[in-house]
Each structure stands twice: as C-alpha cells, then as structure tokens.
Design a protein around this motif. Structure first.
Motif, mmCIF file in Angstrom:
data_model
loop_
_atom_site.group_PDB
_atom_site.id
_atom_site.type_symbol
_atom_site.label_atom_id
_atom_site.label_comp_id
_atom_site.label_asym_id
_atom_site.label_seq_id
_atom_site.Cartn_x
_atom_site.Cartn_y
_atom_site.Cartn_z
ATOM 1 N N PRO A 73 -20.494 3.019 -20.215
ATOM 2 C CA PRO A 73 -20.164 1.594 -20.436
ATOM 3 C C PRO A 73 -19.474 1.019 -19.215
ATOM 4 C CG PRO A 73 -19.574 2.903 -22.352
ATOM 5 C CD PRO A 73 -19.968 3.879 -21.271
ATOM 6 N N GLY A 74 -19.648 -0.265 -19.001
ATOM 7 C CA GLY A 74 -19.169 -0.908 -17.786
ATOM 8 C C GLY A 74 -17.718 -0.675 -17.452
ATOM 9 N N ALA A 75 -16.849 -0.609 -18.445
ATOM 10 C CA ALA A 75 -15.421 -0.489 -18.167
ATOM 11 C C ALA A 75 -14.934 0.954 -18.186
ATOM 12 C CB ALA A 75 -14.636 -1.304 -19.184
ATOM 13 N N GLN A 76 -15.834 1.894 -18.439
ATOM 14 C CA GLN A 76 -15.411 3.292 -18.581
ATOM 15 C C GLN A 76 -15.464 3.996 -17.236
ATOM 16 O OE1 GLN A 76 -17.297 5.288 -21.829
ATOM 17 N NE2 GLN A 76 -16.650 7.314 -21.186
ATOM 18 N N ARG A 77 -14.311 4.249 -16.665
ATOM 19 C CA ARG A 77 -14.220 4.953 -15.395
ATOM 20 C C ARG A 77 -13.307 6.168 -15.559
ATOM 21 N NH1 ARG A 77 -13.723 -0.593 -14.086
ATOM 22 N NH2 ARG A 77 -15.333 -1.380 -12.676
ATOM 23 N N GLU A 78 -13.699 7.248 -14.917
ATOM 24 C CA GLU A 78 -12.934 8.491 -14.970
ATOM 25 C C GLU A 78 -12.089 8.615 -13.709
ATOM 26 O OE1 GLU A 78 -13.822 13.293 -15.380
ATOM 27 O OE2 GLU A 78 -15.287 12.014 -14.384
ATOM 28 N N LEU A 79 -10.817 8.891 -13.883
ATOM 29 C CA LEU A 79 -9.954 9.149 -12.743
ATOM 30 C C LEU A 79 -10.154 10.589 -12.301
ATOM 31 C CD1 LEU A 79 -7.625 8.396 -10.826
ATOM 32 C CD2 LEU A 79 -6.043 9.098 -12.639
ATOM 33 N N VAL A 80 -10.611 10.808 -11.069
ATOM 34 C CA VAL A 80 -10.917 12.172 -10.634
ATOM 35 C C VAL A 80 -9.887 12.724 -9.653
ATOM 36 C CG1 VAL A 80 -13.380 11.930 -11.036
ATOM 37 C CG2 VAL A 80 -12.461 11.378 -8.785
ATOM 38 N N ALA A 81 -9.175 11.866 -8.944
ATOM 39 C CA ALA A 81 -8.183 12.343 -7.979
ATOM 40 C C ALA A 81 -7.128 11.269 -7.777
ATOM 41 C CB ALA A 81 -8.840 12.686 -6.645
ATOM 42 N N GLN A 82 -5.889 11.690 -7.590
ATOM 43 C CA GLN A 82 -4.818 10.743 -7.352
ATOM 44 C C GLN A 82 -3.829 11.301 -6.344
ATOM 45 O OE1 GLN A 82 -1.948 10.233 -10.703
ATOM 46 N NE2 GLN A 82 -3.392 11.522 -11.826
ATOM 47 N N ILE A 83 -3.147 10.366 -5.664
ATOM 48 C CA ILE A 83 -2.166 10.758 -4.658
ATOM 49 C C ILE A 83 -0.949 9.857 -4.786
ATOM 50 C CG2 ILE A 83 -3.263 9.302 -2.878
ATOM 51 C CD1 ILE A 83 -2.512 11.580 -0.868
ATOM 52 N N THR A 84 0.235 10.464 -4.778
ATOM 53 C CA THR A 84 1.465 9.702 -4.907
ATOM 54 C C THR A 84 1.858 9.100 -3.561
ATOM 55 O OG1 THR A 84 2.964 11.504 -4.362
ATOM 56 C CG2 THR A 84 2.214 11.360 -6.648
ATOM 57 N N ASN A 85 2.929 8.316 -3.568
ATOM 58 C CA ASN A 85 3.379 7.707 -2.320
ATOM 59 C C ASN A 85 4.038 8.745 -1.398
ATOM 60 O OD1 ASN A 85 5.708 8.063 -3.783
ATOM 61 N ND2 ASN A 85 6.188 5.891 -3.964
ATOM 62 N N PHE A 145 0.815 -1.212 0.000
ATOM 63 C CA PHE A 145 0.000 0.000 0.000
ATOM 64 C C PHE A 145 0.849 1.263 0.000
ATOM 65 C CE2 PHE A 145 -3.725 2.513 0.713
ATOM 66 C CZ PHE A 145 -3.288 3.588 1.464
ATOM 67 N N ARG A 146 1.802 1.359 0.901
ATOM 68 C CA ARG A 146 2.502 2.632 1.114
ATOM 69 C C ARG A 146 3.393 3.031 -0.059
ATOM 70 N NH1 ARG A 146 4.711 3.658 5.712
ATOM 71 N NH2 ARG A 146 3.416 2.159 6.853
ATOM 72 N N ILE A 147 3.766 2.118 -0.932
ATOM 73 C CA ILE A 147 4.657 2.476 -2.031
ATOM 74 C C ILE A 147 3.912 2.733 -3.336
ATOM 75 C CG2 ILE A 147 6.554 1.189 -1.014
ATOM 76 C CD1 ILE A 147 6.238 -0.874 -3.220
ATOM 77 N N TRP A 148 2.640 2.394 -3.375
ATOM 78 C CA TRP A 148 1.863 2.602 -4.590
ATOM 79 C C TRP A 148 1.172 3.961 -4.601
ATOM 80 C CZ3 TRP A 148 -0.938 -2.801 -4.817
ATOM 81 C CH2 TRP A 148 -0.051 -3.734 -5.353
ATOM 82 N N TYR A 149 0.922 4.458 -5.814
ATOM 83 C CA TYR A 149 0.070 5.615 -6.014
ATOM 84 C C TYR A 149 -1.378 5.130 -6.010
ATOM 85 C CZ TYR A 149 4.131 8.249 -7.913
ATOM 86 O OH TYR A 149 5.341 8.872 -8.102
ATOM 87 N N TRP A 150 -2.280 5.946 -5.461
ATOM 88 C CA TRP A 150 -3.696 5.574 -5.387
ATOM 89 C C TRP A 150 -4.572 6.658 -5.968
ATOM 90 C CZ3 TRP A 150 -5.413 0.853 -4.030
ATOM 91 C CH2 TRP A 150 -4.477 -0.016 -3.460
#
Length: 117
Positions: A44-56, A29-34
């Motif tokens: 469509p089922g596989a279409q997801r929008e990335l709205v926020a991200q955080i680095t390690n 967990f602690r080394i991955w970006y989330w």
C-alpha cells in the motif's frame, strides 16, 4: 522547509551491491536521527519499512533481514545519508527513501532498487 533527494538506485543481479545517497536541505540535519525506508512492490502507498537508522552520534540499527549486508552512514558536513547495500537479494527490490526518525512529512521521490537476474 526540509527537502530530501535520494539517488543511486538501479538494476543489479542477486549478490550485487549498490550505494544509495540522500541529500538533505535543512539546518537541523546534524541533530536529527535519519533512516532509510523502503516500500516493496505491491505494498500500500503509505506502507514503508524502516530498514536502517543512524543517530546523531552515529549509532546504527538494522532490521534483521538486512543485518550484515547493509551499512548506513552520515556526513554532517555535507548533509548526506548513505546506504551501502551488499549481497543484494530479490526481496530487497523496493523503492527506497530516506527520512528522519520518526519520519516527517518530507518524503522525497525515492530511488528504485531492482534485484533480478
């Protein structure tokens, strides 16, 4: 094996706030970006929008439509990722998921956010 469990969604009026939480079971967990992703109604089922991200290291980025309204955070001691959403709009209505950046094959069930009066 990675498992993610999202929670905190609900029905809220426009202008309201919600705090989503994601519990993750992995020693990496602690080394991955989330990130928090969302799938709008009718998408469509596989279409997801990335709205926020955080680095390690804690650096964050947001899609323009949520800048100034959403805040992503992480707690490496508890293996959790949170999304604090304020001034919610009807167009924020979606099923919200957390996953790594880039995403892996461990999608959770998501948590539904509905913004409506």
């Amino acid at each position: 094996q990675v498992q993610v469990v999202e929670s905190g969604g609900g029905l809220v009026q426009p202008g309201g706030s919600l705090r989503l939480s994601c519990e993750v079971s992995t020693a990496m967990f602690r080394i991955w970006y989330w990130g928090w992703y969302r799938r709008a109604p009718g998408a469509p089922g596989a279409q997801r929008e990335l709205v926020a991200q955080i680095t390690n290291s804690g650096a964050t980025e947001y899609v323009d439509s949520v800048k100034g309204r959403f805040t992503i955070s992480r707690d490496n001691a508890k293996n959790t990722v949170a999304l604090h959403m304020t001034n919610l709009k009807p167009e924020d209505t979606a099923l919200y998921y957390c996953n790594t950046i880039p995403f892996g094959d461990w999608w959770g069930q998501g948590t539904q956010v509905t913004v409506s009066s």
